[in-house]
Design a protein around this motif. Structure first.
Motif, PDB file in Angstrom:
ATOM      1  N   THR A 167      -9.377   2.638 -11.233  1.00 60.85           N
ATOM      2  CA  THR A 167     -10.719   2.902 -11.765  1.00 60.85           C
ATOM      3  C   THR A 167     -11.742   1.995 -11.090  1.00 60.85           C
ATOM      4  OG1 THR A 167      -9.778   3.533 -13.901  1.00 60.85           O
ATOM      5  CG2 THR A 167     -12.132   2.994 -13.852  1.00 60.85           C
ATOM      6  N   GLY A 168     -11.405   0.715 -10.967  1.00 63.68           N
ATOM      7  CA  GLY A 168     -12.333  -0.240 -10.351  1.00 63.68           C
ATOM      8  C   GLY A 168     -12.598   0.049  -8.890  1.00 63.68           C
ATOM      9  N   ALA A 169     -11.597   0.572  -8.196  1.00 62.98           N
ATOM     10  CA  ALA A 169     -11.743   0.857  -6.760  1.00 62.98           C
ATOM     11  C   ALA A 169     -12.303   2.246  -6.485  1.00 62.98           C
ATOM     12  CB  ALA A 169     -10.386   0.712  -6.070  1.00 62.98           C
ATOM     13  N   GLY A 170     -12.340   3.078  -7.530  1.00 63.32           N
ATOM     14  CA  GLY A 170     -12.789   4.453  -7.321  1.00 63.32           C
ATOM     15  C   GLY A 170     -11.767   5.274  -6.565  1.00 63.32           C
ATOM     16  N   ARG A 171     -10.476   4.893  -6.692  1.00 57.52           N
ATOM     17  CA  ARG A 171      -9.404   5.613  -6.039  1.00 57.52           C
ATOM     18  C   ARG A 171      -8.433   6.154  -7.092  1.00 57.52           C
ATOM     19  NH1 ARG A 171     -11.872   6.036  -1.427  1.00 57.52           N
ATOM     20  NH2 ARG A 171      -9.978   7.134  -0.793  1.00 57.52           N
ATOM     21  N   SER A 172      -7.463   6.938  -6.651  1.00 55.39           N
ATOM     22  CA  SER A 172      -6.497   7.510  -7.591  1.00 55.39           C
ATOM     23  C   SER A 172      -5.342   6.529  -7.836  1.00 55.39           C
ATOM     24  CB  SER A 172      -5.928   8.817  -7.041  1.00 55.39           C
ATOM     25  OG  SER A 172      -5.120   8.572  -5.901  1.00 55.39           O
ATOM     26  N   ILE A 173      -4.641   6.724  -8.963  1.00 52.07           N
ATOM     27  CA  ILE A 173      -3.479   5.887  -9.265  1.00 52.07           C
ATOM     28  C   ILE A 173      -2.404   6.094  -8.191  1.00 52.07           C
ATOM     29  CG2 ILE A 173      -1.597   5.522 -10.912  1.00 52.07           C
ATOM     30  CD1 ILE A 173      -3.510   6.184 -13.163  1.00 52.07           C
ATOM     31  N   GLN A 174      -2.310   7.323  -7.678  1.00 52.88           N
ATOM     32  CA  GLN A 174      -1.334   7.626  -6.626  1.00 52.88           C
ATOM     33  C   GLN A 174      -1.577   6.767  -5.379  1.00 52.88           C
ATOM     34  OE1 GLN A 174       1.340   9.700  -6.869  1.00 52.88           O
ATOM     35  NE2 GLN A 174       1.938   8.925  -4.837  1.00 52.88           N
ATOM     36  N   GLU A 175      -2.858   6.563  -5.023  1.00 51.75           N
ATOM     37  CA  GLU A 175      -3.193   5.738  -3.858  1.00 51.75           C
ATOM     38  C   GLU A 175      -2.802   4.282  -4.091  1.00 51.75           C
ATOM     39  OE1 GLU A 175      -7.044   7.284  -1.572  1.00 51.75           O
ATOM     40  OE2 GLU A 175      -7.330   7.351  -3.745  1.00 51.75           O
ATOM     41  N   VAL A 176      -3.014   3.813  -5.332  1.00 49.82           N
ATOM     42  CA  VAL A 176      -2.612   2.448  -5.676  1.00 49.82           C
ATOM     43  C   VAL A 176      -1.088   2.321  -5.568  1.00 49.82           C
ATOM     44  CG1 VAL A 176      -2.566   0.679  -7.480  1.00 49.82           C
ATOM     45  CG2 VAL A 176      -4.611   2.107  -7.175  1.00 49.82           C
ATOM     46  N   ASN A 177      -0.386   3.309  -6.105  1.00 46.68           N
ATOM     47  CA  ASN A 177       1.083   3.306  -6.043  1.00 46.68           C
ATOM     48  C   ASN A 177       1.588   3.296  -4.600  1.00 46.68           C
ATOM     49  OD1 ASN A 177       1.280   3.342  -8.813  1.00 46.68           O
ATOM     50  ND2 ASN A 177       1.513   5.563  -8.963  1.00 46.68           N
ATOM     51  N   ASN A 178       0.957   4.131  -3.767  1.00 49.97           N
ATOM     52  CA  ASN A 178       1.367   4.222  -2.366  1.00 49.97           C
ATOM     53  C   ASN A 178       1.175   2.882  -1.646  1.00 49.97           C
ATOM     54  OD1 ASN A 178       2.088   6.887  -2.595  1.00 49.97           O
ATOM     55  ND2 ASN A 178       0.149   7.684  -1.803  1.00 49.97           N
ATOM     56  N   LEU A 179       0.030   2.225  -1.898  1.00 48.75           N
ATOM     57  CA  LEU A 179      -0.248   0.941  -1.263  1.00 48.75           C
ATOM     58  C   LEU A 179       0.806  -0.097  -1.663  1.00 48.75           C
ATOM     59  CD1 LEU A 179      -1.902  -1.138   0.327  1.00 48.75           C
ATOM     60  CD2 LEU A 179      -3.361  -1.396  -1.693  1.00 48.75           C
ATOM     61  N   LEU A 180       1.077  -0.184  -2.944  1.00 43.11           N
ATOM     62  CA  LEU A 180       2.056  -1.164  -3.424  1.00 43.11           C
ATOM     63  C   LEU A 180       3.455  -0.867  -2.888  1.00 43.11           C
ATOM     64  CD1 LEU A 180       0.815  -1.523  -7.109  1.00 43.11           C
ATOM     65  CD2 LEU A 180       0.586  -3.203  -5.267  1.00 43.11           C
ATOM     66  N   LYS A 181       3.798   0.421  -2.799  1.00 39.87           N
ATOM     67  CA  LYS A 181       5.102   0.811  -2.264  1.00 39.87           C
ATOM     68  C   LYS A 181       5.218   0.428  -0.789  1.00 39.87           C
ATOM     69  CE  LYS A 181       8.174   4.825  -1.789  1.00 39.87           C
ATOM     70  NZ  LYS A 181       8.297   6.288  -2.006  1.00 39.87           N
ATOM     71  N   GLN A 182       4.167   0.719  -0.020  1.00 39.45           N
ATOM     72  CA  GLN A 182       4.175   0.400   1.408  1.00 39.45           C
ATOM     73  C   GLN A 182       4.221  -1.110   1.633  1.00 39.45           C
ATOM     74  OE1 GLN A 182       0.639   2.431   2.636  1.00 39.45           O
ATOM     75  NE2 GLN A 182       1.625   4.442   2.698  1.00 39.45           N
ATOM     76  N   PHE A 183       3.503  -1.856   0.772  1.00 45.07           N
ATOM     77  CA  PHE A 183       3.502  -3.305   0.899  1.00 45.07           C
ATOM     78  C   PHE A 183       4.898  -3.869   0.620  1.00 45.07           C
ATOM     79  CE2 PHE A 183       2.937  -7.562  -0.999  1.00 45.07           C
ATOM     80  CZ  PHE A 183       2.357  -8.202   0.088  1.00 45.07           C
TER      81      PHE A 183
END
Length: 438
Positions: free
Chosen positions: A399-415
């Motif tokens: 919500t704070g980034a204006g992105r989807s939860i899926q994008e957050v999940n993908n970033l954390l998974k890739q990291f």
């Protein structure tokens, strides 16, 4: 950069694939395709003919080398001839005098003022005391533009807004630079047409008044063969010392870069590939020839990385990676460093084999923005300890980034995957093995 030419040259070489040896017949057909590719890239006809004649003769002389595949041999020959065509080796600027004076000339809209700022930034990083001079008395925004650039890079700008005598301004600026102990003066002149006798006389008079140690002619590479013709006209009047190719990131043909040295017998010294003040490189003919042929440019890539990455920070980061303490703060910092290397697509094109792979892909430095916004929406604790980011935190971050939860999940998974790879790499190093067997 030069994508169309690269594609057509590669097409010419493909006709040799699978051939057991070089023959007079396939030499003739391949050379014909190479000449056509150069002509399509807006290379001067005489230059294209001369270079392909040399390629043909070299291929005939070397066709006994049956141990090398014909396609590979032709690539090598063309790489050598393109390198020779563009000057053979990098040329330096002559910065003699106290102060050394550099005169910048060129057509209207060629990018002289932006280059002046980039060049000043380049010299400042070498520890030089630089002064920029606003000697364009015709374009209303020229003085302001140079002052903005000067403020951006921390370089003094000499200007006389009420004075319309460019010769007088240039002369006064050199005297001012001498009194202030500046080591280099860069004089940005007005854009002019080679057919404008009054304007051409003015730039000649500026040259006489300040006796520059270096005159650089700035060329918009996207103008192709017209740029080469203009360079010849300017050289006849100014006898300049070198050429600067601008807007190379937008040029797919490359005719100016390939023709200009042969036509005016003056070296290309710099090339500009973007809008940032750091987007300026010394022109290396051998590296450019390699890039044109899709062979990459690893040396320039390493040099850019060395300029962009802080040595102390790199050491600290290496230590954290070896100890498996690499976190999202470090990841964000690395993105910032990569962005400093310049246009992302241009940087990736320096990697051998990547040019063709990304030719139809739109890659912008804005590509990092979604990742940056997600990381910046995290708390300091979340960045340093990504493992604590549960479902509710992910929702808040998205919500704070204006992105989807899926994008957050993908970033954390890739990291997390990246950290696992680092751990495996560390285990393969001598230090890592020692830890494993304790």
């Amino acid at each position: 950069m030069f994508q169309s030419l690269q594609d057509k040259l590669n097409g010419a070489f493909k006709t040799l694939k699978g051939k057991g040896k070089i023959t007079d017949i396939n030499i003739a057909s391949t050379v014909k395709e190479i000449r056509r590719a150069l002509m399509d890239a807006d290379v001067n006809y005489k230059v294209a003919k001369e270079v392909t004649d040399k390629v043909k003769q070299e291929a005939i002389d070397r066709k006994v080398m049956i141990a090398v595949e014909p396609g590979q041999l032709f690539v090598k020959i063309v790489q050598e001839e393109l390198t020779a065509l563009m000057g053979g080796k990098a040329e330096t600027v002559n910065l003699k005098g106290s102060p050394a004076v550099v005169l910048i000339a060129g057509l209207q809209g060629s990018g002289k003022t932006t280059f002046s700022g980039k060049f000043a930034n380049y010299l400042k990083k070498q520890g030089k005391q630089v002064m920029l001079v606003a000697a364009d008395v015709y374009r209303p925004a020229a003085i302001t533009q140079l002052q903005v650039l000067g403020e951006q890079i921390g370089v003094d700008v000499y200007a006389e807004p009420e004075n319309k005598d460019a010769v007088n301004i240039a002369r006064n600026a050199v005297a001012e630079a001498k009194s202030k102990g500046k080591s280099i003066v860069i004089v940005d002149t007005a854009g002019r047409l080679a057919v404008d006798e009054v304007m051409m006389t003015e730039v000649e008079n500026i040259k006489k008044a300040i006796s520059p140690s270096e005159i650089l002619f700035v060329v918009d590479s996207m103008t192709g063969q017209d740029a080469v013709n203009t360079a010849k006209a300017f050289n006849d009047r100014l006898d300049f010392d070198g050429v600067v190719l601008t807007k190379l990131d937008g040029d797919s043909r490359g005719g100016a870069a390939l023709s200009i040295r042969a036509v005016v017998d003056k070296p290309v010294k710099f090339m500009s590939t973007g809008e940032k003040m750091e987007d300026l490189d010394i022109f290396h003919p051998d590296r450019m020839a390699s890039r044109i042929l899709g062979m990459g440019d690893v040396i320039s890539l390493v040099e850019r990385a060395q300029q962009a990455f802080d040595e102390d920070e790199a050491r600290k980061l290496n230590k954290k990676m070896r100890e498996n303490n690499f976190d999202l703060n470090d990841f964000l910092g690395q993105l910032e460093q990569i962005k400093k290397m310049g246009n992302l697509k241009d940087v990736m094109g320096m990697i051998p084999g990547m040019g063709a792979a990304i030719k139809d892909v739109d890659i912008s430095n804005d590509s990092f923005k979604p990742i940056e916004s997600i990381i910046k929406s995290m708390t300091p604790k979340e960045r340093s300890q990504p493992d604590i980011i549960d479902g509710s935190r992910r929702k808040r971050i998205a919500t704070g980034a204006g992105r989807s939860i899926q994008e957050v999940n993908n970033l954390l998974k890739q990291f997390e995957q990246m950290k696992k790879m680092m751990k495996k790499f560390n285990a393969m190093t001598p230090g890592g093995k020692a830890r494993m067997f304790r």
